[in-house]
Motif scaffolding. Structure first.
Motif, PDB file in Angstrom:
ATOM      1  N   HIS A 108      32.190  54.263  -2.311  1.00  0.00           N
ATOM      2  CA  HIS A 108      30.914  54.357  -1.613  1.00  0.00           C
ATOM      3  C   HIS A 108      29.693  54.255  -2.517  1.00  0.00           C
ATOM      4  O   HIS A 108      28.578  54.077  -2.017  1.00  0.00           O
ATOM      5  N   TYR A 112      24.248  54.406  -2.053  1.00  0.00           N
ATOM      6  CA  TYR A 112      25.388  54.993  -1.354  1.00  0.00           C
ATOM      7  C   TYR A 112      25.681  54.141  -0.128  1.00  0.00           C
ATOM      8  O   TYR A 112      24.806  53.929   0.720  1.00  0.00           O
ATOM      9  N   HIS A 113      26.891  53.618  -0.023  1.00  0.00           N
ATOM     10  CA  HIS A 113      27.312  52.777   1.100  1.00  0.00           C
ATOM     11  C   HIS A 113      28.241  53.580   2.011  1.00  0.00           C
ATOM     12  O   HIS A 113      29.285  54.073   1.563  1.00  0.00           O
ATOM     13  N   GLN A 114      27.846  53.692   3.274  1.00  0.00           N
ATOM     14  CA  GLN A 114      28.715  54.383   4.222  1.00  0.00           C
ATOM     15  C   GLN A 114      29.991  53.584   4.484  1.00  0.00           C
ATOM     16  O   GLN A 114      31.076  54.153   4.664  1.00  0.00           O
ATOM     17  N   GLN A 115      29.844  52.248   4.499  1.00  0.00           N
ATOM     18  CA  GLN A 115      30.998  51.373   4.709  1.00  0.00           C
ATOM     19  C   GLN A 115      30.962  50.233   3.711  1.00  0.00           C
ATOM     20  O   GLN A 115      29.966  49.513   3.602  1.00  0.00           O
ATOM     21  N   ARG A 116      32.019  50.059   2.968  1.00  0.00           N
ATOM     22  CA  ARG A 116      32.108  48.970   2.000  1.00  0.00           C
ATOM     23  C   ARG A 116      33.565  48.551   1.849  1.00  0.00           C
ATOM     24  O   ARG A 116      34.401  49.418   1.581  1.00  0.00           O
TER      25      ARG A 116
END
Length: 316
Positions: free
Chosen positions: A115, A150-154
């Motif tokens: 994330h 910060y990536h919630q979905q990757r």
């Protein structure tokens, strides 16, 4: 003004488009975000600025572990120490506490965990009040930045795998009727704000999913030119007309109900030649309904801001 090296901090929140609207797929699923930006100019004349910017970020390439994006945004900025004739007369760059801001940047994101990504980039922040208050040299601030995302979905998986069909109004003609208001200050010593008005009649055609082309005519009445002419003329008799009229060609880059507007205009009626024979315009236009729109435009003469226009109009 003393040379300084500003430092700053940015906090941004962004949402990934997912294909729920057709234009998401046409632009290959950009992100839409809000950035809060703080700069300390390390210069007592400029002091500090605080800005809020809404933006769209388009991926130039995207892989599961890395991506390169281009961001374009606009918003408002607050300056803590603007020009004041008595207390801060050296500040010829920023003359009002509230200014418009334009942000452009390239950022490269590399994943370090599922994330978390490290962010590297180059950017340019521009600040100006559109000549509403003078002096108004404005700020162009090139930046190098380092941060974290910060990536919630990757990796990202869109709802729609490929761009959807053509828009219903593709190839259709339309007519835009609009009027605008703006305000200008003649010079730093004269704090009076003068009203600037315009009316326009533009014909347009949607030529692609992303673009409208425009052509038309408009007229202007700038009351600051009346005051300027009276200050400089030797006599008050037979003064030239300050009204102006011209023709323009334009383009609208479409994002659903929102459009990024660019115009190039040429004065055909210009008795009082206070400026060049041509002008440019950059702006944001939003359709509240199919027929009613509003816009905020910056009218420019050879790179120098002329007036910030607040526009309302009808699409027929």
């Amino acid at each position: 003004m003393a040379v300084s090296h500003p430092t700053g901090v940015e906090l941004n929140m962004q949402r990934q488009t997912n294909g729920s609207q057709p234009w998401h797929a046409w632009y290959r699923y950009p992100r839409i975000g809000l950035a809060l930006v703080y700069y300390n100019y390390h210069n007592p004349v400029l002091d500090r600025s605080y800005a809020a910017t809404v933006y769209i970020s388009k991926s130039l390439f995207r892989k599961p572990q890395q991506e390169l994006n281009f961001r374009l945004g606009t918003g408002l900025a607050y300056f803590s120490n603007p020009f004041d004739l008595d207390t801060n007369h050296k500040n010829s760059i920023v003359s009002s506490r509230i200014s418009a801001t334009l942000q452009m940047r390239f950022d490269y994101d590399v994943a370090v965990t599922e994330h978390l990504g490290v962010l590297l980039g180059l950017g340019l922040n521009h600040y100006s009040n559109g000549a509403t208050t003078k002096p108004n040299l404005g700020i162009n601030l090139p930046t190098i930045f380092l941060g974290f995302n910060y990536h919630q979905q990757r990796p990202f998986v869109p709802l729609v795998a490929s761009p959807s069909g053509l828009p219903a109004d593709l190839g259709r003609n339309f007519l835009n009727l609009s009027t605008s208001l703006g305000f200008k200050q003649l010079n730093p010593a004269n704090k009076q704000k003068y009203l600037v008005q315009s009316v326009s009649v533009l014909g347009g055609r949607r030529v692609s999913r992303k673009s409208n082309l425009l052509i038309g005519a408009e007229g202007f009445y700038d009351r600051s030119l009346v005051a300027q002419l009276r200050d400089t003329a030797r006599t008050s008799e037979k003064l030239p007309d300050v009204k102006k009229a011209g023709v323009l060609i334009g383009h609208e880059l479409l994002f659903g109900q929102l459009a990024f507007v660019t115009h190039l205009g040429f004065y055909l009626y210009n008795p009082y030649k206070s400026n060049d024979f041509y002008y440019e315009r950059l702006g944001l236009k939003y359709h509240f309904t199919n027929n009613l729109f509003g816009a905020i435009d910056l009218k420019v003469h050879r790179g120098s801001a002329d007036v910030l226009e607040f526009k309302a109009g009808l699409k027929l």
